[in-house]
Design an enzyme around this catalytic site. Structure first.
Site, PDB file in Angstrom:
ATOM      1  N   ASP B 510      14.069 -16.199  -5.674  1.00 41.04           N
ATOM      2  CA  ASP B 510      15.213 -16.807  -5.025  1.00 41.04           C
ATOM      3  C   ASP B 510      15.042 -18.314  -5.258  1.00 41.04           C
ATOM      4  OD1 ASP B 510      17.286 -17.387  -3.158  1.00 41.04           O
ATOM      5  OD2 ASP B 510      15.745 -17.801  -1.670  1.00 41.04           O
ATOM      6  N   ASP B 691      13.184 -15.743   0.579  1.00 40.89           N
ATOM      7  CA  ASP B 691      12.976 -16.104   1.980  1.00 40.89           C
ATOM      8  C   ASP B 691      14.238 -16.013   2.827  1.00 40.89           C
ATOM      9  OD1 ASP B 691      14.332 -18.313   0.950  1.00 40.89           O
ATOM     10  OD2 ASP B 691      13.518 -19.579   2.537  1.00 40.89           O
ATOM     11  N   ASP B 695      18.282 -12.427   0.881  1.00 39.06           N
ATOM     12  CA  ASP B 695      17.286 -11.806   0.016  1.00 39.06           C
ATOM     13  C   ASP B 695      16.750 -10.500   0.595  1.00 39.06           C
ATOM     14  OD1 ASP B 695      17.237 -13.915  -1.864  1.00 39.06           O
ATOM     15  OD2 ASP B 695      16.027 -15.083  -0.478  1.00 39.06           O
TER      16      ASP B 695
END
Lengths: 65, 795
Positions: B510, B691, B695
């Protein structure tokens, strides 16, 4: 060989005594916080509470210093 | 606990030592504008409080652990603990709290002493291993806030929890330790008798004495086996009932048959009694299992701890104007909630009062704060940046964005299927092979001679192949590996995480908060006038807006200016002689003619009478070692991808600076989840690192997933591994340890197979005596354990 007749029971009794002491220590919570117990000995103030899980029947009042 | 003790040299009255410039109470660097020896008012008051109680020895005795939260008194009020207090029959009350920021035994001492000075307290005991505080006092639950405040005042955060719910794991651990003790007792005593038989027979010892020894051994061994073998028997029974086998099935069969045959041999006064082998086997296996359980329990409680402190309590505004802190899970639609600056939105809803800007990065990966005002819709998980808000909860539970994410995650978990642990996969092939060999031995000997001899030799095969080395190989490596990672702040939450991590070939990151720090930083690549920066930093000193914070970080030495007005979503202003100083957006500062170069960065303008307008540009800085980690992953031959919910321009900038060509921007949580599924369908074994709330489903769908401890609680729950540092290095560390422990496990299994290849022919030929069996078994176990411990020593 007749010595075995009392030597074996004595050896077993000693081993059993050790086992029982260990089980008692385990039951009374002495293995719950190995990290904390190692450091606690460095502070010589009166203990803030009894060893073991919080159980109202076992409580003793700590002495404020 | 670290062994090295960093003694802070504290004089009786704190002198101002600017060369060290560390806060006397919490050890943090002192910011430029703070006066005295403290970083903040909270620390000064904590220091005064500790001295007032006469507990200043704490500062000499403590050693600060850099991985822990600094003991800085938290600014936010304590949560309402009244729901967690337990009233006793004798007018006393108890409460269990999780404590954050425990560094060493001195912290334990300080907390216990602070509480012991309260007259109501009967006992206060901190457990340093589980980071829990057990409180017991006379009086009702109304005293709880006073006690919690005392703990918070000296610098520790606390969260109440339900002690009754948490008891299960440690009870199981204790039962296992009891079984270890019983097996150890039996091993030592039976071995004592067996060694004398091996030494004395045939020789001075007559058959009658030998039989006596065997009977005494049976007396000790059989009850011990019945008690200490239960963990294996139960698991084997459950597994067999479901028509599966696991490692415990061959162990249980071997133990039960060997015990039964030894008893039979003893009864017919034979010499093949294997009691010592059986109890020793149980002892070694139980020891491995206990260590495994203990390491995992410690990691699990650390992970639980992180999640609890990441959860958001909500401040409910009641109809009568009073406020109450409560868990966000118990909010109802129609409730009015207050959100202070710096707090997260607890539920989906609508703003009713106040203007502010919200950081949405954990919800959709967008780094730019969004302005909100009355009527704006807000989602749970967004961070309130600049001003207090009042909001009306519209949806809770099933229909919130959060609940949708959780639903996707559950679907992903199901899709992942049941992963079988490596040792069980080996056991599935190993057990039938061993049982067939034993059967062949029995049939061979039965054709040649009496059936008693055939049974004896078949059971000898089972004993010698009893998978002691196999049963120890995996848990010991797991314990060593998880301890090693734990020391570096990496928590392995799943038992099979290492095995899955070792086979990863694709790493998906991410962007916001994972590759980057998730907060804006002043760009260092163009010239800024030092005077402008100082003025801007002074203006921004009291603001919580992320851009203001970034200015403070860029120029922390600037003195804070007073009388600064903050206008949410626009900027700051301060009246000065000759007009007004303004810091804020382009419109707020009245900049209309400046060039519009179309860059994607966040920006601030500064206008002041008699100065040229100054321009500050910010970007979301990469984690300091992101480039090195990505480069290393590429060297290791991993495919690297970036999936982000942020705008394409921002994602492209990050991807290009890291030389990653495979990036996707504006990806929603459902799309991330589908992308991960697509990768898995293509045969890729994906490690997902993320995080944000968006996600969560992807983390659950990946073969293995990692989350930083700054992630939202649902992510930490979904991830297999949680890491605690500000760097990305844990990704490499975890991959490295996983690869090497995979190698060790294979070596151990290979060794166990080699050992069997040598020992089984002897057993089939009927040459194995009890002495040989005991020696072979202990040697192989010790070798496997010694080999596993190499992992802890290396580097």
């Amino acid at each position: 060989m007749s010595g075995l007749l009392f030597l074996i029971p004595i050896a077993l009794a000693m081993g059993l005594a050790g086992l029982l002491v260990f089980l008692w220590a385990l039951r009374s919570g002495q293995y719950d916080d190995l990290d904390g117990a190692a450091g606690r000995v460095l502070f010589d103030d009166p203990p803030a509470g009894p060893v073991g899980p919080v159980n109202p029947s076992q409580q003793t009042r700590s002495t404020p210093s | 606990m670290s062994v090295a003790v960093t003694t802070l040299d504290i004089p009786a009255a704190p002198a101002i030592d600017r060369s060290a410039a560390l806060c006397v109470h919490c050890g943090a660097p002192i910011p430029g504008d703070a006066a005295g020896a403290f970083c903040c008012g909270g620390c000064a008051s904590a220091y005064a409080f500790v001295r007032e109680l006469g507990l200043q020895r704490y500062y000499d005795a403590r050693s600060l652990d850099p991985r822990e939260r600094r003991p800085r008194p938290p600014e936010d009020p304590a949560d309402d603990a009244s729901a967690y207090t337990v009233s006793g029959t004798d007018g006393t009350t108890s409460l269990s709290l999780l404590v954050d920021g425990l560094h060493c035994a001195a912290c334990v001492w300080l907390i216990e002493q602070v509480l012991a000075r309260d007259p109501a307290v009967i006992s206060a005991r901190v457990n340093l291993t589980s980071r829990r505080l057990a409180l017991h006092w006379t009086g009702g639950s109304e005293i709880a806030p006073r006690l919690i405040q005392a703990v918070q005042r000296v610098g520790y955060r606390t969260v109440p929890f339900d002690a009754a719910q948490q008891g299960g794991a440690s009870d199981e651990e204790r039962a296992l330790l009891r079984a270890v003790a019983v097996a150890g007792f039996a091993t030592a005593n039976v071995m004592l008798l067996s060694v004398s038989v091996w030494a004395g027979f045939p020789g001075e010892m007559g058959p009658a004495t030998r039989d006596l020894m065997h009977w005494v051994s049976a007396l000790i061994a059989l009850p011990s086996i019945a008690y200490a073998g239960q963990p294996f028997f139960q698991s084997a029974f459950i597994s067999l009932r479901a028509w599966r086998t696991n490692m415990n099935v061959p162990i249980s069969i071997g133990v039960a048959l060997a015990a039964a045959m030894s008893l039979w041999e003893t009864a017919r006064s034979g010499e093949h009694a294997y009691f010592e082998s059986v109890v020793m086997l149980l002892f070694f296996l139980l020891l491995g299992r206990y260590l495994d359980r203990r390491a995992r329990g410690r990691v699990r409680s650390a992970a639980e701890h992180l999640v609890r402190f990441a959860q958001v309590p909500a401040t409910l505004l009641a109809a009568d104007g009073s406020t109450r802190r409560m868990p966000s899970a118990s909010l109802k639609p129609g409730d009015t909630v207050l959100i202070a600056t710096g707090e997260r939105i607890p539920a989906d809803g609508q703003v009713t009062v106040g203007f502010s800007s919200l950081d949405r990065s954990l919800v959709d990966g967008e780094t730019m704060p969004a302005p909100v005002g009355p009527g704006s819709d807000v989602l749970a998980g967004m961070l309130n940046l600049s001003a207090p808000l009042r909001m009306l909860v519209t949806t809770v539970g099933e229909r919130t964005y959060l609940a949708e994410v959780v639903r996707l995650m559950e679907a992903a978990e199901r899709g992942r299927g049941r992963l079988v642990a490596l040792s069980d996969r080996v056991a599935r092939r190993y057990a039938p092979a061993v049982h067939l060999l034993a059967l062949a031995t029995f049939l061979g000997w039965a054709l040649a001679g009496p059936w008693q001899v055939a049974v004896l030799n078949a059971v000898a095969v089972l004993i010698i192949t009893c998978p002691c080395a196999l049963g120890l190989a995996v848990p010991v490596v797991q314990v060593v590996a998880s301890n090693r990672l734990f020391r570096r702040g990496i928590l392995l939450k799943s038992a099979t995480a290492l095995e899955r991590l070792a086979e990863v070939d694709t790493v998906v990151f991410d962007k916001t908060g994972t590759l980057t720090l998730g907060r804006p930083e002043l760009r260092g690549d163009y010239a800024v006038d030092a005077g402008d920066l100082e003025l801007a930093s002074g203006l921004a000193a009291r603001s919580h807006h992320p851009l203001s914070r970034a200015l403070r970080r860029a120029a922390p030495q600037a003195a804070a200016l007073e009388d600064v007005q903050e206008y949410a979503g626009r900027g700051l202003s301060r009246a000065v002689a000759g007009g007004e100083v303004r810091l804020g957006s382009r419109q707020w500062c009245g900049i209309t003619d400046a060039e519009s170069d179309g860059h994607a960065d966040a920006e601030l303008w500064l206008v002041a009478p008699g100065r040229a307008p100054a321009h500050f540009r910010f970007h979301d800085a990469l984690r300091p070692d992101a480039a090195a980690v990505v480069a290393r992953l590429r060297v290791l031959g991993k495919r690297i991808m970036v999936l982000s919910g942020d705008r394409p321009a921002a994602v492209r900038a990050v991807a290009e600076s890291l030389d990653i060509s495979d990036w996707h921007a504006g990806v929603s949580s459902a799309e991330k989840f589908r992308a991960l599924e697509h990768l898995a369908d293509g045969g890729a074994k994906v490690l997902m690192v993320g995080d944000g709330l968006n996600d969560g489903p992807a983390l659950a769908a990946a073969r293995i997933s990692m989350s930083p401890s700054t992630a939202v609680d649902v992510c930490q729950t979904a991830a297999d591994i949680v890491f605690q540092r500000a760097s990305l290095r844990p990704v490499l560390d975890a991959l490295d340890v996983a690869r090497r422990s995979g190698l060790l496990i294979r070596e151990n299994i290979g060794f166990a197979i080699l050992y069997n290849a040598a020992a089984v022919p002897l057993a089939m030929a009927g040459l194995v005596t009890p002495l040989l069996a005991a020696a072979a078994m202990s040697c192989s176990s010790i070798l496997v354990v010694a080999n596993s411990l190499r992992l802890g020593r290396a580097r």
